[in-house]
Design a protein around this motif. Structure first.
Motif, short mmCIF file in Angstrom:
data_model
loop_
_atom_site.label_atom_id
_atom_site.label_comp_id
_atom_site.label_asym_id
_atom_site.label_seq_id
_atom_site.Cartn_x
_atom_site.Cartn_y
_atom_site.Cartn_z
N UNK A 19 3.54 7.43 -8.66
CA UNK A 19 5.00 7.42 -8.84
C UNK A 19 5.65 7.52 -7.47
N UNK A 20 6.49 6.53 -7.16
CA UNK A 20 7.20 6.48 -5.88
C UNK A 20 8.69 6.71 -6.16
N UNK A 21 9.26 7.68 -5.48
CA UNK A 21 10.65 8.07 -5.71
C UNK A 21 11.61 7.00 -5.19
N UNK A 22 12.68 6.76 -5.94
CA UNK A 22 13.69 5.78 -5.55
C UNK A 22 14.42 6.21 -4.27
N UNK B 63 -1.81 -1.37 -3.87
CA UNK B 63 -1.09 -1.49 -5.14
C UNK B 63 -1.48 -2.77 -5.86
N UNK B 64 -1.72 -2.64 -7.18
CA UNK B 64 -2.19 -3.75 -7.99
C UNK B 64 -1.11 -4.29 -8.93
N UNK B 65 -0.14 -3.45 -9.28
CA UNK B 65 0.90 -3.88 -10.20
C UNK B 65 1.81 -2.72 -10.56
N UNK B 66 2.81 -3.02 -11.37
CA UNK B 66 3.77 -2.01 -11.83
C UNK B 66 3.40 -1.55 -13.24
N UNK B 67 3.30 -0.24 -13.41
CA UNK B 67 3.03 0.32 -14.73
C UNK B 67 4.32 0.66 -15.47
N UNK B 68 5.38 0.91 -14.73
CA UNK B 68 6.65 1.26 -15.36
C UNK B 68 7.66 1.69 -14.32
N UNK B 69 8.88 1.96 -14.79
CA UNK B 69 9.95 2.39 -13.90
C UNK B 69 10.93 3.23 -14.70
N UNK B 70 11.61 4.14 -14.00
CA UNK B 70 12.58 5.01 -14.65
C UNK B 70 13.69 5.38 -13.70
N UNK B 71 14.48 6.37 -14.09
CA UNK B 71 15.63 6.75 -13.30
C UNK B 71 15.28 7.43 -11.99
N UNK B 72 14.05 7.93 -11.87
CA UNK B 72 13.66 8.65 -10.66
C UNK B 72 12.75 7.85 -9.76
N UNK C 6 9.44 4.43 -9.48
CA UNK C 6 8.60 3.35 -10.00
C UNK C 6 7.16 3.84 -10.03
N UNK C 7 6.43 3.51 -11.09
CA UNK C 7 5.03 3.88 -11.20
C UNK C 7 4.17 2.64 -11.01
N UNK C 8 3.27 2.72 -10.03
CA UNK C 8 2.37 1.61 -9.71
C UNK C 8 0.94 1.96 -10.09
N UNK C 9 0.16 0.92 -10.36
CA UNK C 9 -1.29 1.09 -10.45
C UNK C 9 -1.85 0.79 -9.07
N UNK C 10 -2.64 1.73 -8.54
CA UNK C 10 -3.21 1.55 -7.22
C UNK C 10 -4.70 1.82 -7.22
N UNK C 11 -5.37 1.32 -6.20
CA UNK C 11 -6.81 1.54 -6.05
C UNK C 11 -7.08 2.05 -4.64
N UNK C 12 -7.86 3.12 -4.54
CA UNK C 12 -8.22 3.66 -3.23
C UNK C 12 -9.30 2.78 -2.60
N UNK C 13 -9.55 3.01 -1.32
CA UNK C 13 -10.60 2.25 -0.64
C UNK C 13 -11.97 2.53 -1.24
N UNK C 14 -12.10 3.70 -1.90
CA UNK C 14 -13.36 4.05 -2.55
C UNK C 14 -13.47 3.45 -3.95
N UNK C 15 -12.40 2.81 -4.42
CA UNK C 15 -12.44 2.13 -5.71
C UNK C 15 -11.83 2.88 -6.87
N UNK C 16 -11.32 4.10 -6.64
CA UNK C 16 -10.74 4.89 -7.72
C UNK C 16 -9.33 4.40 -8.04
N UNK C 17 -9.03 4.31 -9.34
CA UNK C 17 -7.70 3.90 -9.78
C UNK C 17 -6.78 5.11 -9.90
N UNK D 260 0.84 -1.19 0.00
CA UNK D 260 0.00 0.00 0.00
C UNK D 260 0.88 1.25 0.00
N UNK D 261 0.36 2.29 -0.62
CA UNK D 261 1.02 3.60 -0.60
C UNK D 261 -0.07 4.65 -0.39
N UNK D 262 0.02 5.37 0.70
CA UNK D 262 -0.87 6.50 0.93
C UNK D 262 -2.34 6.24 0.70
#
Length: 203
Positions: free
Chosen positions: A43-46, A17-26, A28-39, A11-13
């Motif tokens: 982006x979480x900083x390294x 978290x449902x999966x990884x959408x991508x990653x870069x030099x700064x 990782x980008x995750x797909x997440x869902x709030x408790x209300x169901x919104x996707x 979980x983040x904030x």
């Protein structure tokens, strides 16, 4: 989307978290869902950047600026925590292919479609610049296509206008083929990358 790795958080904030959408030099980008169901795309900083206080200060300023971007043609910021152990920024998740994927599969778009697309993306950039941000990575891969129109995404290397880059001095940020000359040179005599550079990248 890729599966979460064993080292990824669950979980983040308030987002599961449902999966990884991508990653870069700064980060990782995750797909997440709030408790209300919104996707959301989160982006979480390294860790190596999270431990840099100067980076945190700039990230905090830029996250605040990103919240001010108001455009139907740019993804909106839905949450952020710049004081977390690993700072993060969440934006609305927009399902849809990127412009680069569509062109790769179908070839060049019709002239009329390009004209409409360019006009709407120019409006998105106007909103980004009005918020005091410079995107710095405008490219087909950062444009999602939906039934209602395009969405400009990925403020991962955006910065406040006139501020120094989040990355180390001398590192060129952006994507070759879409970089304005002053961004390739890292500023120098041409000055720091600004809103004009985004317009150059838009084409």
């Amino acid at each position: 989307m890729d599966d979460l790795r064993p080292t990824d958080p669950a979980r983040i904030g308030g987002h599961r978290l449902l999966g990884r959408l991508g990653a870069g030099g700064m980060g990782v980008v995750y797909l997440g869902r709030t408790d209300a169901g919104a996707l959301a795309a989160i982006k979480v900083i390294l860790p190596e950047h999270a431990g840099d206080e100067e980076f945190r200060t700039r990230f905090r300023r830029e996250a605040e600026a990103a919240r001010r971007v108001e455009s139907p043609w740019a993804v909106s910021v839905t949450g952020a925590d710049t004081e977390a152990e690993r700072p993060w920024l969440a934006t609305e998740f927009v399902p849809g292919p990127t412009l680069s994927d569509v062109v790769a599969r179908r070839g060049p778009l019709p002239v009329r479609s390009v004209t409409v697309l360019g006009r709407l993306l120019a409006r998105a950039l106007a909103s980004v610049h009005a918020a005091g941000l410079v995107h710095r990575d405008v490219k087909p891969g950062n444009v999602l296509l939906t039934a209602s129109g395009p969405r400009l995404i990925d403020f991962g290397i955006a910065r406040t206008a006139g501020a120094t880059a989040l990355t180390a001095t001398g590192i060129v940020v952006g994507t070759p083929g879409f970089l304005p000359p002053e961004q390739v040179s890292g500023g120098g005599a041409a000055g720091p990358a600004g809103s004009a550079g985004d317009v150059f990248s838009l084409g």
